[in-house]
Structure formats: structure tokens, C-alpha cells
Design a protein around this motif. Structure first.
Motif, mmCIF file in Angstrom:
data_model
loop_
_atom_site.group_PDB
_atom_site.id
_atom_site.type_symbol
_atom_site.label_atom_id
_atom_site.label_comp_id
_atom_site.label_asym_id
_atom_site.label_seq_id
_atom_site.Cartn_x
_atom_site.Cartn_y
_atom_site.Cartn_z
ATOM 1 N N ASP A 137 -7.245 -10.250 4.952
ATOM 2 C CA ASP A 137 -8.066 -8.928 4.500
ATOM 3 C C ASP A 137 -8.559 -8.142 5.432
ATOM 4 O O ASP A 137 -8.777 -7.588 5.036
ATOM 5 C CB ASP A 137 -8.932 -9.284 3.579
ATOM 6 N N ASP A 138 -9.051 -8.406 6.325
ATOM 7 C CA ASP A 138 -9.763 -8.011 7.577
ATOM 8 C C ASP A 138 -8.549 -7.025 8.371
ATOM 9 O O ASP A 138 -8.719 -5.653 9.143
ATOM 10 C CB ASP A 138 -10.714 -8.998 8.717
ATOM 11 N N ALA A 139 -7.967 -7.357 9.063
ATOM 12 C CA ALA A 139 -6.862 -7.085 9.579
ATOM 13 C C ALA A 139 -5.628 -6.485 9.086
ATOM 14 O O ALA A 139 -4.959 -5.771 9.778
ATOM 15 C CB ALA A 139 -6.147 -7.539 10.828
ATOM 16 N N CYS A 140 -5.349 -6.614 7.797
ATOM 17 C CA CYS A 140 -4.003 -5.880 7.525
ATOM 18 C C CYS A 140 -3.400 -5.618 6.226
ATOM 19 O O CYS A 140 -2.761 -4.721 6.044
ATOM 20 C CB CYS A 140 -3.308 -7.430 7.443
ATOM 21 N N ALA A 141 -4.518 -6.045 5.492
ATOM 22 C CA ALA A 141 -4.894 -5.464 3.883
ATOM 23 C C ALA A 141 -4.483 -3.515 4.079
ATOM 24 O O ALA A 141 -4.116 -3.668 2.715
ATOM 25 C CB ALA A 141 -5.313 -5.997 2.957
ATOM 26 N N GLY A 142 -5.545 -3.118 5.147
ATOM 27 C CA GLY A 142 -5.532 -1.902 4.512
ATOM 28 C C GLY A 142 -4.169 -1.104 4.789
ATOM 29 O O GLY A 142 -3.943 0.380 4.053
ATOM 30 N N CYS A 143 -3.469 -1.376 5.342
ATOM 31 C CA CYS A 143 -1.948 -0.840 5.612
ATOM 32 C C CYS A 143 -1.335 -1.925 4.632
ATOM 33 O O CYS A 143 0.032 -1.117 4.136
ATOM 34 C CB CYS A 143 -1.124 -1.272 7.358
ATOM 35 N N HIS A 144 -0.608 -3.160 4.592
ATOM 36 C CA HIS A 144 -0.149 -3.744 3.373
ATOM 37 C C HIS A 144 -0.533 -3.771 2.520
ATOM 38 O O HIS A 144 0.366 -4.592 1.155
ATOM 39 C CB HIS A 144 0.317 -4.784 4.473
ATOM 40 N N GLY A 145 -1.319 -3.609 2.385
ATOM 41 C CA GLY A 145 -2.219 -3.995 0.780
ATOM 42 C C GLY A 145 -2.791 -4.944 0.542
ATOM 43 O O GLY A 145 -2.219 -5.941 1.589
ATOM 44 N N ASP A 146 -3.313 -5.725 -0.153
ATOM 45 C CA ASP A 146 -4.035 -6.155 -0.891
ATOM 46 C C ASP A 146 -2.673 -7.480 -1.215
ATOM 47 O O ASP A 146 -3.217 -8.699 -0.571
ATOM 48 C CB ASP A 146 -5.205 -6.121 -2.028
ATOM 49 N N ASP A 147 -1.552 -7.570 -1.466
ATOM 50 C CA ASP A 147 -0.770 -8.170 -1.360
ATOM 51 C C ASP A 147 0.654 -7.996 -0.924
ATOM 52 O O ASP A 147 1.491 -9.190 -0.857
ATOM 53 C CB ASP A 147 -0.156 -8.412 -3.098
ATOM 54 N N GLY A 148 0.474 -7.699 -0.010
ATOM 55 C CA GLY A 148 1.325 -7.286 1.471
ATOM 56 C C GLY A 148 2.817 -6.670 0.660
ATOM 57 O O GLY A 148 3.569 -6.699 1.135
ATOM 58 N N THR A 149 2.980 -5.706 -0.453
ATOM 59 C CA THR A 149 3.807 -5.570 -1.179
ATOM 60 C C THR A 149 3.873 -4.104 -0.590
ATOM 61 O O THR A 149 4.660 -3.102 -1.243
ATOM 62 C CB THR A 149 4.402 -5.606 -2.257
ATOM 63 N N LYS A 150 3.024 -3.522 -0.303
ATOM 64 C CA LYS A 150 2.550 -1.857 0.079
ATOM 65 C C LYS A 150 3.770 -0.974 0.841
ATOM 66 O O LYS A 150 4.110 0.367 0.818
ATOM 67 C CB LYS A 150 1.081 -2.108 0.107
ATOM 68 N N ILE A 151 3.849 -2.361 2.054
ATOM 69 C CA ILE A 151 5.090 -1.281 2.920
ATOM 70 C C ILE A 151 6.069 -2.554 2.929
ATOM 71 O O ILE A 151 6.120 -3.551 2.863
ATOM 72 C CB ILE A 151 4.213 -1.403 4.687
ATOM 73 N N THR A 152 7.455 -1.423 2.776
ATOM 74 C CA THR A 152 8.529 -2.793 2.564
ATOM 75 C C THR A 152 9.435 -3.013 4.197
ATOM 76 O O THR A 152 9.331 -1.596 4.819
ATOM 77 C CB THR A 152 9.684 -2.582 1.335
ATOM 78 N N LEU A 153 9.426 -4.501 3.924
ATOM 79 C CA LEU A 153 10.061 -4.537 5.551
ATOM 80 C C LEU A 153 11.653 -4.802 6.039
ATOM 81 O O LEU A 153 12.552 -4.456 5.226
ATOM 82 C CB LEU A 153 9.652 -5.248 6.359
ATOM 83 N N GLU A 154 12.448 -4.009 6.695
ATOM 84 C CA GLU A 154 13.511 -4.496 7.260
ATOM 85 C C GLU A 154 14.335 -3.738 6.258
ATOM 86 O O GLU A 154 15.275 -4.006 5.841
ATOM 87 C CB GLU A 154 13.982 -5.874 7.845
ATOM 88 N N GLY A 155 14.794 -2.074 6.434
ATOM 89 C CA GLY A 155 15.152 -1.578 5.317
ATOM 90 C C GLY A 155 14.946 -1.541 4.308
ATOM 91 O O GLY A 155 15.768 -1.392 2.687
ATOM 92 N N GLY A 156 14.121 -2.326 3.616
ATOM 93 C CA GLY A 156 13.370 -2.141 1.837
ATOM 94 C C GLY A 156 13.882 -4.091 1.270
ATOM 95 O O GLY A 156 13.363 -4.195 0.762
ATOM 96 N N ALA A 157 13.982 -4.811 2.927
ATOM 97 C CA ALA A 157 14.749 -6.305 2.262
ATOM 98 C C ALA A 157 13.361 -6.793 2.033
ATOM 99 O O ALA A 157 13.242 -7.559 1.177
ATOM 100 C CB ALA A 157 15.494 -7.346 3.190
#
Length: 328
Positions: free
Chosen positions: A228-248
């Protein structure tokens, strides 16, 4: 700074020579003959920039994918590995996307893309590590174990990475001296455990998918707070805001299936992006390792951090040993 000889007839020379004026006849109508002044040499400047202090965070990103980091981002495209006999990239000392080695023979791209991460593995151990023949068996991984306590000393390591040889490309052809210092400082800090060592986070296991397991001893609840402190701002609360490795992958599915890669990203950031080191400042290597392990354990919760609808890659199935007891 080069000092010029003071003329005895200059104001400064006059003041300094009063004590010997009568003996030398200087500054009189009949001065004692003097040798010609020396030709001035180059004058050292006092405003030369100081050497840049080694930055292990940048060194870790260079290890990951140096050519994605600025200023290299727009200047190097690796040779195409599918056309191994025809160098056809751009940039680099040969201007064709290859790097050199002793004897001026280019190192062709066989799938490693000139990334140290590929040549030595995500865990820096070369053939002794996760990319070695006992585990993922990558054909391009080198024999050098960068984390061997009896390995190359700092100067020998810098020379090897700069000049190349034994399969190591000559990275001195593309990395600046400062960046080479950053890279070597990163490797030595992980080797010496001043930074989180990979064995603080995961253990190699030939029987597990991807050949690793997260270590025991994590606290997923603490890891969720770190997230919550370090990652959620970019990746979203559930980690799905950004996809990685070409959408995989979402962040969750990537961490559950490639935690051996995630540890390096959390420690150093992602090359060529705004993501920098996520581990708080001031932690020693062991505390960094625990911080990263706690976050990865939290990301093993598939409900809180799902793969998401956008991601197309695999996720950890039930009873997957990579997350072990942390999997939910």
C-alpha cells in the motif's frame, strides 16, 4: 595548478626579492642576467566535476537492461537473435547492435540481448543459478557466478565487464565509466549482502515450476502494508492497473510465477521507467530481503491481487509450490 616562475621585476617579485636586492642587482638599471622563464604548461582547473559516487540502485537497473536506461534508451537496438549470422541491430561500438570482445570479434546475440540479467541470470549466479543447466538451462548463461565470495576482486571484475572475454561482451564499449562503477558496486553489494541477496528471498528448486520457491518466514500482512505504501500508487490497489510483459501479467500473477525476477525489480526499479528502488532507505541487506519477501508473500493472495481480465499469461494454480503456504 602549474606555477609560473615569478619575474623579479613584477610587483610580487619585488616584494619577495627585497632581501636580496642589493646582492642580485635586480630591478636596477643593470640587472643580473636571468634565464628565460619556462614555457607555461596546462593549467589545472579547480572546477572539474568530482567523480560520481557509485549508485547501486542505478547499477541494478543497468544489470537488468542497461540499454533501456537513459542515455542508452534511444541509442542501442540489439542484434536480431533470429539472424545470428548477420548483425542487424543499431548502435554500440560496431553500430550494428553488437558488442565486442578481445580480438575485435563481435559477440552476436543468441537470445541474451546483451542484458547482464540474461548472461548471468536474475540471481547473478550464472550457471550455478536459476538460468543454469540444473534449473532453467538457458543456452546463453555464462559460467561466471558473480556472487561467489571467492570470485573476482573489484578491479578484476570491472576489467572483465569493461574489456570482455570468455563469452562476456565488452560493456566498456557502451557503458560510461561512471555507469560501470554503478554496475560493479551493485554486484559487490549483493555479493557482500549489504543489499538484499537473492537467497534471502527465494530458494532454487529444480522440482518447482520456474525452479524456485519463496522462503519461509514472511509476514503477508506486513507485506500488504508495504505494498500500500510503495506500490499501490502506480499498480493500483489490486495490482492490475498496469499489465506487464506485453500484457501477459498483472503484478500479482507476475510475482506469483516469476518471483525471482520481482525481487530484483523491487530492489532496484524497472529500467527506463519512473520506477526506482521501492525498498525504504536505511535498511541493511537482511532487512531489505525480509521487506521484499513480505511483499511477495502478500502478492501470493490471488483474491486481493488477481491476474485480472486484461492479463493473458499463466497464474499460479492451487498448491503451487512457488508461493507455498502463502498462496491463497
Amino acid at each position: 595548478m602549474t606555477r609560473r616562475a615569478l619575474s623579479p621585476c613584477s610587483p610580487t617579485g619585488l616584494l619577495l626579492g627585497l632581501a636580496t636586492l642589493a646582492l642580485t642587482g635586480a630591478c636596477t638599471g643593470n640587472p643580473t642576467p636571468q634565464p628565460p622563464p619556462p614555457t607555461p604548461g596546462p593549467v589545472a582547473t579547480t572546477d572539474a566535476p568530482a567523480a560520481v559516487a557509485p549508485d547501486t540502485e542505478r547499477g541494478g537497473r543497468l544489470f537488468d537492461k542497461w540499454w533501456a536506461e537513459r542515455p542508452y534508451k534511444t541509442g542501442f537496438t540489439p542484434d536480431d537473435p533470429t539472424t545470428a549470422d548477420t548483425p542487424d541491430g543499431s548502435g554500440g561500438p560496431n553500430d550494428d547492435g553488437t558488442l565486442g570482445q578481445p580480438g575485435d570479434r563481435p559477440v552476436l546475440n543468441t537470445g541474451h540481448d546483451y542484458r547482464l540479467e540474461n548472461l548471468f541470470g536474475w540471481d547473478l549466479r550464472g550457471q550455478n543459478g536459476i538460468y543454469g543447466p540444473s534449473y532453467q538451462n538457458k543456452p546463453y548463461v555464462l559460467s561466471f557466478d558473480l556472487l561467489d565470495p571467492q570470485g573476482l576482486d573489484p578491479e578484476a571484475l570491472k576489467a572483465k565487464l569493461t574489456q570482455g572475454g570468455d563469452g562476456v561482451p565488452a560493456f566498456g564499449g557502451v557503458l560510461s565509466p561512471d555507469d560501470m562503477n554503478h554496475l560493479v558496486a551493485f554486484i559487490l553489494a549483493v555479493r557482500g549482502r549489504e543489499l538484499a541477496h537473492p537467497d534471502m528471498v527465494f530458494t532454487l528448486d529444480a522440482s518447482a515450476p520456474s525452479n524456485y520457491r519463496l522462503n519461509d518466514g514472511a509476514d503477508p500482512a506486513v507485506g500488504a502494508a508495504h505494498y500500500d505504501d510503495a506500490c499501490a500508487g502506480c499498480h493500483g490497489d489490486d495490482g492490475t492497473k498496469i499489465t506487464l510483459e506485453g500484457g501477459a501479467h498483472s503484478l500479482g500473477s507476475h510475482s506469483r510465477t516469476q518471483g525471482y525476477e520481482a525481487w530484483l525489480k523491487i530492489l532496484n526499479g524497472h529500467p527506463g521507467t519512473g520506477m526506482k528502488r521501492q525498498v525504504p532507505e536505511g535498511l541493511d541487506g537482511a532487512a531489505q530481503g525480509k521487506w521484499i519477501l513480505d511483499v511477495l508473500a502478500a502478492l501470493c493472495d490471488r483474491s486481493t491481487f488477481p491476474k485480472g481480465e486484461k492479463a493473458t499469461g499463466e497464474d499460479a494454480p492451487d498448491d503451487d509450490p512457488r508461493c507455498g503456504a502463502y498462496l491463497k
